[in-house]
Design a protein around this motif. Structure first.
Motif, mmCIF file in Angstrom:
data_model
loop_
_atom_site.group_PDB
_atom_site.id
_atom_site.type_symbol
_atom_site.label_atom_id
_atom_site.label_comp_id
_atom_site.label_asym_id
_atom_site.label_seq_id
_atom_site.Cartn_x
_atom_site.Cartn_y
_atom_site.Cartn_z
ATOM 1 N N GLU A 161 -19.264 -6.360 14.222
ATOM 2 C CA GLU A 161 -18.678 -6.459 14.937
ATOM 3 C C GLU A 161 -17.932 -5.312 15.734
ATOM 4 O O GLU A 161 -17.042 -5.567 15.993
ATOM 5 C CB GLU A 161 -18.305 -5.722 12.953
ATOM 6 N N ASP A 162 -18.680 -4.317 16.516
ATOM 7 C CA ASP A 162 -18.222 -3.941 17.450
ATOM 8 C C ASP A 162 -18.429 -4.846 18.488
ATOM 9 O O ASP A 162 -18.060 -5.083 19.533
ATOM 10 C CB ASP A 162 -19.386 -3.263 18.176
ATOM 11 N N GLU A 163 -18.580 -6.082 18.877
ATOM 12 C CA GLU A 163 -18.637 -7.094 19.627
ATOM 13 C C GLU A 163 -17.259 -7.518 18.967
ATOM 14 O O GLU A 163 -17.224 -8.788 20.550
ATOM 15 C CB GLU A 163 -20.164 -8.258 19.720
ATOM 16 N N GLU A 164 -16.899 -7.511 17.999
ATOM 17 C CA GLU A 164 -15.862 -9.084 17.793
ATOM 18 C C GLU A 164 -14.587 -8.735 18.068
ATOM 19 O O GLU A 164 -14.230 -7.325 17.694
ATOM 20 C CB GLU A 164 -15.831 -8.999 16.578
ATOM 21 N N THR A 165 -13.455 -8.986 17.870
ATOM 22 C CA THR A 165 -11.863 -8.458 18.422
ATOM 23 C C THR A 165 -11.354 -9.059 17.142
ATOM 24 O O THR A 165 -12.096 -10.005 16.446
ATOM 25 C CB THR A 165 -10.458 -9.577 19.487
ATOM 26 N N PHE A 166 -10.119 -8.793 16.798
ATOM 27 C CA PHE A 166 -9.159 -9.549 15.868
ATOM 28 C C PHE A 166 -9.663 -10.780 15.949
ATOM 29 O O PHE A 166 -9.531 -12.006 15.053
ATOM 30 C CB PHE A 166 -8.201 -8.787 15.850
ATOM 31 N N GLU A 167 -9.080 -11.422 16.747
ATOM 32 C CA GLU A 167 -8.938 -13.105 17.473
ATOM 33 C C GLU A 167 -9.999 -13.854 17.391
ATOM 34 O O GLU A 167 -10.475 -14.730 16.294
ATOM 35 C CB GLU A 167 -8.607 -12.943 19.198
ATOM 36 N N ILE A 211 0.860 -1.375 -0.277
ATOM 37 C CA ILE A 211 -0.207 0.127 0.358
ATOM 38 C C ILE A 211 0.756 1.391 -0.368
ATOM 39 O O ILE A 211 1.729 1.321 0.247
ATOM 40 C CB ILE A 211 -0.875 0.038 1.168
ATOM 41 N N ASN A 212 -0.120 2.616 -0.571
ATOM 42 C CA ASN A 212 0.873 3.349 -0.508
ATOM 43 C C ASN A 212 0.350 4.249 1.349
ATOM 44 O O ASN A 212 -0.558 4.186 1.134
ATOM 45 C CB ASN A 212 0.134 4.740 -1.157
ATOM 46 N N LEU A 213 1.104 3.765 1.839
ATOM 47 C CA LEU A 213 0.706 4.470 3.539
ATOM 48 C C LEU A 213 -0.151 5.412 3.680
ATOM 49 O O LEU A 213 -1.113 5.390 4.554
ATOM 50 C CB LEU A 213 1.982 4.619 4.633
ATOM 51 N N GLU A 214 0.874 7.070 2.579
ATOM 52 C CA GLU A 214 -0.200 8.105 3.181
ATOM 53 C C GLU A 214 -1.260 8.749 2.171
ATOM 54 O O GLU A 214 -2.237 8.911 3.046
ATOM 55 C CB GLU A 214 1.016 9.093 3.135
ATOM 56 N N LYS A 215 -1.818 7.680 1.765
ATOM 57 C CA LYS A 215 -3.214 7.657 1.098
ATOM 58 C C LYS A 215 -3.896 6.927 1.169
ATOM 59 O O LYS A 215 -5.959 6.528 0.637
ATOM 60 C CB LYS A 215 -2.822 7.537 -0.902
ATOM 61 N N PHE A 216 -3.589 5.322 1.316
ATOM 62 C CA PHE A 216 -4.057 4.468 1.640
ATOM 63 C C PHE A 216 -5.897 4.240 2.517
ATOM 64 O O PHE A 216 -5.744 4.679 2.990
ATOM 65 C CB PHE A 216 -3.208 2.738 1.700
ATOM 66 N N LYS A 217 -7.230 3.954 2.052
ATOM 67 C CA LYS A 217 -7.902 3.941 2.387
ATOM 68 C C LYS A 217 -9.242 2.380 1.560
ATOM 69 O O LYS A 217 -8.948 1.856 0.383
ATOM 70 C CB LYS A 217 -9.381 5.080 1.775
ATOM 71 N N LEU A 218 -9.091 1.530 2.944
ATOM 72 C CA LEU A 218 -10.537 0.537 2.456
ATOM 73 C C LEU A 218 -11.660 1.881 2.295
ATOM 74 O O LEU A 218 -12.529 1.632 3.529
ATOM 75 C CB LEU A 218 -10.130 -0.431 3.152
ATOM 76 N N PHE A 219 -12.634 0.604 0.853
ATOM 77 C CA PHE A 219 -14.342 1.127 0.970
ATOM 78 C C PHE A 219 -14.490 0.099 1.051
ATOM 79 O O PHE A 219 -14.576 -0.999 -0.100
ATOM 80 C CB PHE A 219 -14.211 1.957 0.114
ATOM 81 N N GLU A 232 -4.109 2.080 9.158
ATOM 82 C CA GLU A 232 -4.032 1.797 10.677
ATOM 83 C C GLU A 232 -5.416 0.940 11.053
ATOM 84 O O GLU A 232 -5.307 0.426 12.158
ATOM 85 C CB GLU A 232 -3.884 3.865 11.919
ATOM 86 N N GLU A 233 -6.946 1.794 10.866
ATOM 87 C CA GLU A 233 -7.535 1.505 11.524
ATOM 88 C C GLU A 233 -8.186 -0.244 10.370
ATOM 89 O O GLU A 233 -8.834 -0.722 11.426
ATOM 90 C CB GLU A 233 -8.721 2.707 10.676
ATOM 91 N N LYS A 265 -5.777 -1.750 12.508
ATOM 92 C CA LYS A 265 -6.785 -2.402 14.349
ATOM 93 C C LYS A 265 -7.455 -2.854 14.808
ATOM 94 O O LYS A 265 -8.293 -4.142 15.221
ATOM 95 C CB LYS A 265 -7.026 -1.237 14.638
ATOM 96 N N VAL A 266 -8.953 -3.605 13.398
ATOM 97 C CA VAL A 266 -9.317 -4.289 14.039
ATOM 98 C C VAL A 266 -10.332 -5.196 13.080
ATOM 99 O O VAL A 266 -11.070 -6.008 13.991
ATOM 100 C CB VAL A 266 -11.095 -2.695 13.201
ATOM 101 N N GLY A 267 -8.676 -5.745 12.191
ATOM 102 C CA GLY A 267 -8.956 -7.048 11.164
ATOM 103 C C GLY A 267 -9.681 -7.340 10.030
ATOM 104 O O GLY A 267 -10.677 -6.261 9.851
ATOM 105 N N CYS A 268 -8.661 -7.557 9.509
ATOM 106 C CA CYS A 268 -9.924 -7.604 7.739
ATOM 107 C C CYS A 268 -11.527 -7.887 7.882
ATOM 108 O O CYS A 268 -12.389 -7.606 7.021
ATOM 109 C CB CYS A 268 -8.919 -8.912 7.310
ATOM 110 N N TYR A 269 -12.069 -9.469 8.970
ATOM 111 C CA TYR A 269 -13.143 -9.888 8.820
ATOM 112 C C TYR A 269 -14.038 -8.425 9.260
ATOM 113 O O TYR A 269 -15.123 -8.202 8.941
ATOM 114 C CB TYR A 269 -13.618 -10.825 10.100
ATOM 115 N N ASN A 270 -13.310 -8.164 10.333
ATOM 116 C CA ASN A 270 -14.656 -7.378 11.113
ATOM 117 C C ASN A 270 -14.555 -5.691 10.108
ATOM 118 O O ASN A 270 -15.830 -5.377 9.323
ATOM 119 C CB ASN A 270 -13.679 -6.254 12.159
ATOM 120 N N ALA A 271 -13.497 -5.382 9.561
ATOM 121 C CA ALA A 271 -13.193 -4.299 8.347
ATOM 122 C C ALA A 271 -14.655 -4.501 7.144
ATOM 123 O O ALA A 271 -15.182 -4.028 6.477
ATOM 124 C CB ALA A 271 -11.918 -3.759 7.794
#
Length: 250
Positions: free
Chosen positions: A130-136, A87-95, A105-106, A109-115
């Motif tokens: 997703e609000d009740e799930e952790t990454f793990e 990724i281009n760290l300064e510009k990257f966004k996941l939609f 960073e976000e 932090k939340v993990g692929c599945y939650n995102a």
């Protein structure tokens, strides 16, 4: 899943860039979630046995497929965002499905599945809270359901860089319990569209994904409740959770 493998195995993988390189050349600096790079033998077998396309080496389709697989590996298993090289760290966004974009960073932090599974439905109707799930917890749920892995392939690529538009397929075999539902053994699959904006180094600046999560959860919630089935009560997540750091799902 097959028996446990040594986590010190050198993870040479032809579908994911940087994995072997990071293990050998940067072993002292790359921080991996489970202490060492993942091993993809199981999900690679599912992919090779079930894929519908075999793209020519070096083609745009193969490059796109391997780029997404590499990004997914990095975002799941690297703990430091500065180590993510796809990724281009300064510009990257996941939609995802038109929602507000997440930074690197976000997403980390939340993990692929939650995102990827976040949605705006009322909580009582959500198939994935997703609000009740952790990454793990989110990863363990899918590792349990798809013990051989959850494979991913590119079906078509419609436009080339700097904006790559593609169709993808995601599939696996529901052979382990999922959130109290017994496995059916059936193949579960869904399709989606991705739009990947890249810079001149082919690093992602934006990744947009569109798909219907109901295609996934319809199959996973189809199995009877474990308490109502003939599955032994002892058949839970313990084995899968212990072995899951050794493989990935895409």
């Amino acid at each position: 899943m097959a028996g446990e493998k040594e986590t010190t195995k050198v993870a040479i993988d032809k579908y994911r860039r940087f994995l072997h390189e990071d293990h050998v050349a940067a072993a002292e600096t790359i921080e991996w979630k489970h202490g060492s790079p993942p091993i993809y033998d199981s999900v690679n077998n599912v992919f090779e046995q079930g894929r519908t396309k075999v793209w020519p080496k070096g083609s745009l389709e193969e490059t796109t497929q391997n780029s997404i697989k590499t990004w997914e590996m990095e975002i799941k298993y690297k703990t430091c965002v500065n180590d993510i090289r796809t990724i281009n760290l300064e510009k990257f966004k996941l939609f995802v499905n038109g929602r507000e974009g997440l930074s690197a960073e976000e997403t980390l932090k939340v993990g692929c599945y939650n995102a990827l599974l976040k949605n705006s439905m009322p909580n009582e109707f959500k198939y994935h809270k997703e609000d009740e799930e952790t990454f793990e917890s989110s990863h363990n749920a899918f590792w349990s359901a798809f013990p051989r892995g959850f494979a991913w392939e590119v079906i078509n690529v419609y436009t080339g860089p700097p904006v790559v538009t593609y169709k993808f397929r995601h599939w696996g075999f529901f052979e382990g319990p999922f959130k109290g539902h017994a496995p059916t053994g059936e193949m579960i699959q869904f399709y989606g569209i991705g739009i990947m904006k890249v810079d001149k180094y082919l690093r992602m600046e934006e990744l947009e994904l569109y798909y219907d999560p109901a295609e996934l959860f319809g199959g996973l919630l189809k199995g009877p409740k474990i308490s109502e089935s003939n599955i032994e009560q002892g058949q839970d997540d313990n084995t899968t959770t212990q072995q899951c750091p050794l493989f990935n799902h895409s």
